[in-house]
Design a protein around this motif. Structure first.
Motif, mmCIF file in Angstrom:
data_model
loop_
_atom_site.group_PDB
_atom_site.id
_atom_site.type_symbol
_atom_site.label_atom_id
_atom_site.label_comp_id
_atom_site.label_asym_id
_atom_site.label_seq_id
_atom_site.Cartn_x
_atom_site.Cartn_y
_atom_site.Cartn_z
ATOM 1 N N ALA A 269 70.532 9.797 39.181
ATOM 2 C CA ALA A 269 71.949 9.305 39.425
ATOM 3 C C ALA A 269 73.268 9.504 38.503
ATOM 4 N N SER A 270 74.068 9.514 39.323
ATOM 5 C CA SER A 270 75.370 10.074 39.402
ATOM 6 C C SER A 270 75.389 12.027 38.583
ATOM 7 N N MET A 271 75.900 12.359 38.233
ATOM 8 C CA MET A 271 75.668 13.312 37.608
ATOM 9 C C MET A 271 74.084 14.160 37.865
ATOM 10 N N ALA A 272 73.405 13.057 37.849
ATOM 11 C CA ALA A 272 71.893 13.656 38.121
ATOM 12 C C ALA A 272 71.693 13.286 39.838
ATOM 13 N N GLY A 273 72.730 13.109 40.548
ATOM 14 C CA GLY A 273 72.391 12.506 42.300
ATOM 15 C C GLY A 273 72.932 13.987 42.409
ATOM 16 N N GLN A 295 73.536 7.961 44.010
ATOM 17 C CA GLN A 295 74.859 7.989 43.883
ATOM 18 C C GLN A 295 75.376 9.303 43.249
ATOM 19 N N GLY A 296 75.092 9.904 44.549
ATOM 20 C CA GLY A 296 75.514 11.999 44.914
ATOM 21 C C GLY A 296 76.010 11.946 45.998
ATOM 22 N N MET A 380 68.596 10.097 50.153
ATOM 23 C CA MET A 380 70.037 9.916 50.052
ATOM 24 C C MET A 380 69.799 7.994 49.399
ATOM 25 N N LEU A 381 70.198 7.305 48.207
ATOM 26 C CA LEU A 381 70.454 6.542 48.474
ATOM 27 C C LEU A 381 71.705 5.679 47.153
ATOM 28 N N THR A 382 72.587 4.884 47.437
ATOM 29 C CA THR A 382 73.692 4.810 47.209
ATOM 30 C C THR A 382 73.547 3.337 46.424
ATOM 31 N N GLY A 383 74.231 2.687 45.937
ATOM 32 C CA GLY A 383 74.048 1.058 45.729
ATOM 33 C C GLY A 383 75.551 1.341 45.981
ATOM 34 N N GLU A 384 75.686 -0.538 47.130
ATOM 35 C CA GLU A 384 77.338 -0.625 46.951
ATOM 36 C C GLU A 384 78.437 -0.679 46.178
ATOM 37 N N TYR A 385 77.728 -1.176 45.208
ATOM 38 C CA TYR A 385 78.835 -1.483 44.068
ATOM 39 C C TYR A 385 79.520 -0.161 43.002
ATOM 40 N N MET A 393 80.667 8.074 50.912
ATOM 41 C CA MET A 393 80.848 9.892 49.740
ATOM 42 C C MET A 393 79.929 10.097 49.867
ATOM 43 N N SER A 394 78.346 9.144 49.687
ATOM 44 C CA SER A 394 77.325 9.457 49.992
ATOM 45 C C SER A 394 76.649 10.088 51.693
ATOM 46 N N GLN A 395 77.096 8.973 51.974
ATOM 47 C CA GLN A 395 77.048 8.947 54.013
ATOM 48 C C GLN A 395 77.574 10.578 54.052
#
Length: 440
Positions: A269-273, A295-296, A380-385, A393-395
Motif C-alpha cells: 500500500a501507498s509507497m508500496a502500492g 493506494q497506488g 489495483m485496490l484503493t480505499g475510499e477514505y 487517481m488509481s483508476q
C-alpha cells in the motif's frame, strides 16, 4: 482567505456547537488519550489554539496546560494558531459518520483533494507541535455533538499463526542488510506483502492470521532495511535514509530470491502500492507473478513539508498524527491505534526518506502501457477514505495498463490491511483469484 456564508448554520462554530461544549469539557477532564498527550512537566506555560469557521470572529478556544485542556469560546486574538474551515466543511466533519475526506482536519486540509476555505492561521510551528492535541480535541467535539462514529466489529483472536525470523540480503544502493520477515499460511499461492512508508510489516498481522488467507496462500511480509525490526543497511547514517525505485525493487527481488519464492504475487500500500506498479513493469527481473497495488498510482507529486524530519518538531508525535486521519473513521480503534504506534516507533528520518520515493521519486506515467498483464496481472485496490491517493487517481493509472483491473474499497482508507483485515481480505481474495485466472 475565503469567507464563509454568514447565513449558514455553521457560520458561527461556537454557536453551532453550543449544546455540545459543556459535554466536551466534561469528557476532556477525564479523557485518557488527552491526559496522555498533555501530562508533561515540559508544558510549563499554557498554550491556546482556536477552531473556527472562515470569516467568523468567534472561535472555540482550547487552552492546554500540564495534564488538561480547557474548552471555551472567544476571540482568536488569544490563539497561537487557529484551525479554520468553511461552515459547510465543519458541518460535514461533524456528521456522525463523515464521508471522505471529512473524517479528519488533515483530510479536509488535503493533499490531492484540495479544498478551498481550509486554512491554518497563525504560528505554523505551534500547529505542528500540538497536532496530537488538536486532533483529539476535534474528536471529542465531534463525539459530543454527533455521538461516536460506529466502529466495525472485529473478532478477537486467541491464537497467532505467524512465524518470524531474520535473513541477510544484498540489494542495490542499500547493500547488505539483516532483514526481518514473517510467514504464515499453507496454501499454494505465494504472496509477498510490503508495508507503507515509515512503518513495518506488523501492518499485515491481521491478514497473515486470517483463516481464508492461510488456506489459500503462503504469505510473506518483511520489514525494509532500517525499518521496524530489520537492521540498518550498509552506509546508513541516522536521519539520512532515502528510498528509490532501484533500491526498493532490488530489495524485493533479493528477498524473493533468498527465500526461493516461486512467482509470488506482490502486494503493498501507498509507497508500496507504487512499487507494485514498478514491480509489474520489471516482473521478469523481480520474479513476480502478479501485483496488487493498494493506494497506488503512476505518479504523485506535491509540496513537501519537513515537520517529519525537523529538529523543532517531535516526529514521534507528528508523523503518526499526519497519517492518522487517512484511515476510515469506522475502522476498529485498536487497529487505528496500531497504525499510530507503528508510525511513532520508526527511527528518525525513515518516514521522510521513504517519501522521497512516494512524492515524485516514482514516475511510471510512460511505463504503464508496457506492463505485460499476461505474465504479471495487475489488480489495483484503493480505499475510499484515502485523501493522499484517491480511488480516482488509481483508476486513472489502471486505465493506462492493458488488461489492468481496479476496484475501490468501501469503508477502508490508506491502510486497508490494518484498518479492517476482515473486510480487506474479501477484496484481496477477489484480486488473487483474478490474477490466478488471467496469468499465462
Amino acid at each position: 482567505m475565503q469567507n464563509g456564508d454568514s447565513t449558514h448554520p455553521w457560520a458561527d462554530l461556537p454557536a453551532a456547537l453550543s449544546e455540545a461544549l459543556d459535554k466536551a469539557n466534561k469528557v476532556a477532564e477525564d479523557d485518557g488519550q488527552l491526559k496522555a498527550f498533555t501530562t508533561s512537566n515540559a508544558i510549563d506555560a499554557p498554550a491556546t489554539f482556536g477552531i473556527k469557521s472562515s470569516g467568523a470572529p468567534n472561535a472555540v478556544l482550547v487552552t492546554v496546560s500540564n495534564g488538561k485542556a480547557d474548552i471555551k469560546t472567544g476571540s482568536t486574538d488569544e490563539a497561537l494558531f487557529t484551525l479554520s474551515a468553511l461552515p459547510e466543511q465543519w458541518q460535514e466533519f461533524m456528521k456522525q459518520t463523515p464521508v471522505a475526506p471529512y473524517q479528519s482536519y488533515w483530510g479536509m486540509f488535503g493533499m490531492n483533494i484540495k479544498q478551498a476555505g481550509i486554512e491554518v492561521q497563525g504560528d505554523q510551528n505551534a500547529f505542528a507541535h500540538w497536532t496530537h492535541v488538536w486532533r483529539r480535541i476535534l474528536e471529542i467535539l465531534h463525539d459530543a455533538y454527533a455521538g461516536p462514529t460506529p466502529e466495525d466489529d472485529q473478532p478477537e483472536p486467541d491464537e497467532d499463526h505467524i512465524v518470524g525470523r531474520y535473513t541477510y540480503i544484498t540489494s542495490p544502493v542499500w547493500g547488505k542488510c539483516k532483514v526481518f520477515y514473517e510467514q504464515a499460511g499453507e496454501g499454494e499461492q505465494e504472496i509477498v506483502f510490503l508495508h507503507t512508508a515509515g512503518s513495518d510489516a506488523r501492518q499485515y498481522h491481521g491478514v497473515l492470521n486470517d483463516e481464508r488467507m492461510r488456506q489459500k496462500c503462503r504469505m510473506t511480509a518483511f520489514d525494509l532495511p532500517a525499518h521496524g525490526r530489520s537492521f540498518p543497511y550498509e552506509g546508513y547514517w541516522p536521519g539520512m535514509h532515502t528510498n528509490t525505485e532501484d533500491s526498493y525493487v532490488g530489495c524485493i527481488a533479493a528477498l524473493i530470491k533468498k527465500l526461493n519464492l516461486n512467482k509470488p504475487i506482490v502486494c503493498g500500500a501507498s509507497m508500496a502500492g507504487q512499487i507494485c506498479l514498478a514491480v509489474a513493469a520489471r516482473a521478469e527481473e523481480v520474479g513476480a507473478g502478479g501485483t496488487i497495488p493498494l493506494q497506488g498510482s503512476d505518479y504523485l507529486n506535491m509540496e513537501r513539508q519537513w515537520y517529519d524530519r525537523s529538529p523543532y518538531v517531535n516526529q514521534a508525535l507528528f508523523n503518526p498524527e499526519w497519517i492518522y486521519g487517512m484511515m476510515s473513521p469506522t475502522a476498529p480503534l485498536k487497529n487505528r491505534q496500531l497504525i499510530w504506534h507503528l508510525y511513532s516507533a520508526q527511527a528518525y528520518g525513515i518516514f521522510h526518506g521513504d517519501l522521497d520515493f512516494y512524492f515524485g521519486g516514482w514516475d511510471g506515467r510512460e511505463r504503464m502501457k508496457g506492463i505485460d498483464t499476461g505474465k504479471c496481472p495487475v489488480y489495483m485496490l484503493t480505499g475510499e477514505y484515502d485523501w493522499s491517493n484517491t480511488p480516482a487517481m488509481s483508476q486513472a493509472t489502471c486505465d493506462k495498463i492493458p488488461g489492468g483491473k481496479h476496484q475501490a474499497m468501501k469503508g477502508l482508507g490508506h491502510f486497508p490491511a490494518t484498518e479492517n483485515p476482515k473486510v480487506f481480505v474479501g477484496y484481496l481474495l477477489e484480486a488473487i483469484d483474478h490474477i490466478q485466472k488471467t496469468r499465462t
